[in-house]
Design an enzyme around this catalytic site. Structure first.
Site, PDB file in Angstrom:
ATOM      1  N   HIS A  83       0.859  -1.189   0.000  1.00 52.86           N
ATOM      2  CA  HIS A  83       0.000   0.000   0.000  1.00 52.86           C
ATOM      3  C   HIS A  83       0.887   1.229   0.000  1.00 52.86           C
ATOM      4  O   HIS A  83       1.871   1.289   0.737  1.00 52.86           O
ATOM      5  CB  HIS A  83      -0.892   0.024   1.259  1.00 52.86           C
ATOM      6  CG  HIS A  83      -1.770   1.235   1.312  1.00 52.86           C
ATOM      7  ND1 HIS A  83      -2.970   1.306   0.653  1.00 52.86           N
ATOM      8  CD2 HIS A  83      -1.591   2.438   1.906  1.00 52.86           C
ATOM      9  CE1 HIS A  83      -3.496   2.498   0.846  1.00 52.86           C
ATOM     10  NE2 HIS A  83      -2.694   3.206   1.604  1.00 52.86           N
ATOM     11  N   ASP A 162     -15.145   2.381   8.238  1.00 52.85           N
ATOM     12  CA  ASP A 162     -14.165   3.315   7.679  1.00 52.85           C
ATOM     13  C   ASP A 162     -14.772   4.136   6.553  1.00 52.85           C
ATOM     14  O   ASP A 162     -14.499   5.327   6.425  1.00 52.85           O
ATOM     15  CB  ASP A 162     -12.929   2.575   7.161  1.00 52.85           C
ATOM     16  CG  ASP A 162     -11.986   3.557   6.481  1.00 52.85           C
ATOM     17  OD1 ASP A 162     -11.480   4.450   7.177  1.00 52.85           O
ATOM     18  OD2 ASP A 162     -11.801   3.469   5.252  1.00 52.85           O
ATOM     19  N   ARG A 169     -14.688  12.597   7.843  1.00 53.46           N
ATOM     20  CA  ARG A 169     -13.403  13.288   8.034  1.00 53.46           C
ATOM     21  C   ARG A 169     -13.164  14.280   6.910  1.00 53.46           C
ATOM     22  O   ARG A 169     -12.625  15.371   7.120  1.00 53.46           O
ATOM     23  CB  ARG A 169     -12.266  12.267   8.086  1.00 53.46           C
ATOM     24  CG  ARG A 169     -12.235  11.474   9.380  1.00 53.46           C
ATOM     25  CD  ARG A 169     -11.311  10.269   9.256  1.00 53.46           C
ATOM     26  NE  ARG A 169      -9.970  10.637   8.864  1.00 53.46           N
ATOM     27  CZ  ARG A 169      -9.158   9.834   8.145  1.00 53.46           C
ATOM     28  NH1 ARG A 169      -9.561   8.644   7.772  1.00 53.46           N
ATOM     29  NH2 ARG A 169      -7.949  10.241   7.829  1.00 53.46           N
ATOM     30  N   SER A 184      -7.548   3.806   9.316  1.00 52.46           N
ATOM     31  CA  SER A 184      -8.326   3.715   8.080  1.00 52.46           C
ATOM     32  C   SER A 184      -7.639   2.758   7.099  1.00 52.46           C
ATOM     33  O   SER A 184      -8.250   1.825   6.572  1.00 52.46           O
ATOM     34  CB  SER A 184      -8.452   5.122   7.485  1.00 52.46           C
ATOM     35  OG  SER A 184      -8.985   5.094   6.201  1.00 52.46           O
ATOM     36  N   LYS A 188      -8.706  -1.669   6.386  1.00 53.71           N
ATOM     37  CA  LYS A 188      -9.053  -2.232   5.077  1.00 53.71           C
ATOM     38  C   LYS A 188      -8.089  -3.354   4.699  1.00 53.71           C
ATOM     39  O   LYS A 188      -8.503  -4.361   4.127  1.00 53.71           O
ATOM     40  CB  LYS A 188      -9.067  -1.133   4.015  1.00 53.71           C
ATOM     41  CG  LYS A 188     -10.312  -0.240   4.184  1.00 53.71           C
ATOM     42  CD  LYS A 188     -10.333   0.934   3.249  1.00 53.71           C
ATOM     43  CE  LYS A 188      -9.335   1.988   3.653  1.00 53.71           C
ATOM     44  NZ  LYS A 188      -9.608   3.336   3.189  1.00 53.71           N
TER      45      LYS A 188
HETATM   46  N1  IUR Z   1      -6.232   6.371   2.526  1.00 55.67           N
HETATM   47  C1  IUR Z   1      -7.061   5.745   3.368  1.00 55.67           C
HETATM   48  O1  IUR Z   1      -7.473   4.630   3.114  1.00 55.67           O
HETATM   49  N2  IUR Z   1      -7.427   6.378   4.505  1.00 55.67           N
HETATM   50  C2  IUR Z   1      -6.995   7.596   4.829  1.00 55.67           C
HETATM   51  O2  IUR Z   1      -7.350   8.120   5.866  1.00 55.67           O
HETATM   52  C3  IUR Z   1      -6.105   8.250   3.913  1.00 55.67           C
HETATM   53  C4  IUR Z   1      -5.741   7.610   2.777  1.00 55.67           C
HETATM   54  I1  IUR Z   1      -5.405  10.174   4.295  1.00 55.67           I
END
Ligand code: IUR
Length: 274
Positions: A83, A162, A169, A184, A188
């Site tokens: 990621h 999320d 947010r 966050s 995932k």
């Molecule tokens: N990517 C995500 O999946 N969550 C976040 O809070 C951010 C980038 I900034």
């Protein structure tokens, strides 16, 4: 029994949230029993007062468990993923996924869209005519089994807590909280069911983390919560002061990724991929 007001006041006053408070507030938010304005206030209190690693770990696990957790045990191969926190010209996923698949591991990559000025892997792949971002979990499994790698969009049932919180947010100036960013991303990846993860945390003027200190704190937080949640996690920090490689733009980046896979391409992209 908890109340949203009591939980907001706890964090407003700089105190740690208990596991039960975290479980209750996130479950109740997904169920519609905690209002958006209450979650907004809590997010701002978290942005201002932070969360400890045990709090962030619990927060992440509850978000991961808010929807379906995928499992790839039927594949008979180790699963790994990567990621990136986002940059300009970052096409590493397009190169690394087939490379890792060729080494015998399986890559179940649920990718995202562009965020702010940074590009998203799904947007890049959509430059290929007829490429489809949304596929069923069954199709994902078939592709993973036959090729060793799949890149697609997350379904609506992946970490729905999320999904809700992220939209909130975005409109409450609470994106830039390291505990909220880390939980966050990691919720995932945990729900996606990969057993190992490498994080590419971008740092510099073209990244969300502008300084080494911020990027290192985000990386350490994600590595800690991943490993505490049973997901073997490591991170690299990489510079994002200039675009990566020679191209930025969806179709151009796909072409550059294919060049690298053919043994050519810019040296900075090759080096970061390796
Ligand atoms: N990517 C995500 O999946 N969550 C976040 O809070 C951010 C980038 I900034």
């Amino acid at each position: 029994m908890h109340s949203a007001v009591e939980i907001i006041a706890t964090k407003r006053d700089g105190k740690p949230l208990s596991d039960e408070q975290i479980q209750w507030v996130l479950d109740s938010y997904v169920a519609g029993d905690v209002a958006h304005e209450q979650m907004s206030a809590l997010s701002m209190a978290i942005l201002l007062n932070g969360m400890s690693i045990p709090e962030i770990t619990k927060w992440t696990q509850v978000m991961a468990d808010s929807g379906t957790r995928m499992s790839w045990s039927g594949l008979g191969k180790p699963t790994v993923d990567k990621h990136s926190t986002g940059g300009v010209g970052d096409k590493i996923t397009l190169i690394l996924t087939p490379l890792v698949a060729a080494c015998g591991a399986a890559v179940p990559q649920l990718s995202g869209r562009g965020l702010g000025h940074t590009g998203g892997t799904l947007d890049k792949l959509e430059a290929i005519p007829n490429w489809q971002a949304s596929i069923s979990p069954e199709r994902m499994f078939e592709i993973l089994k036959s090729t060793g790698g799949v890149i697609c969009a997350a379904g609506a049932d992946l970490a729905p807590a999320d999904r809700l919180l992220y939209s909130l947010r975005d409109v409450t100036a609470t994106v830039e909280s390291i505990p909220l960013i880390a939980s966050s991303i990691m919720s995932k990846k945990i729900a996606e069911g990969t057993s190992a993860l490498v994080l590419d945390v971008k740092v510099g003027s073209g990244a969300f983390m502008k300084t080494q200190d911020q990027a290192r704190e985000l990386a350490r937080t994600m590595v800690d919560i991943g490993n505490k949640s049973g997901l073997k996690t490591m991170a690299v920090l990489s510079a994002m002061d200039v675009p990566l490689g020679r191209t930025a733009g969806n179709a151009l980046e796909v072409t550059e990724a294919v060049d690298v896979l053919n043994g050519a391409g810019p040296s900075d992209v090759r080096e970061l991929t390796l």
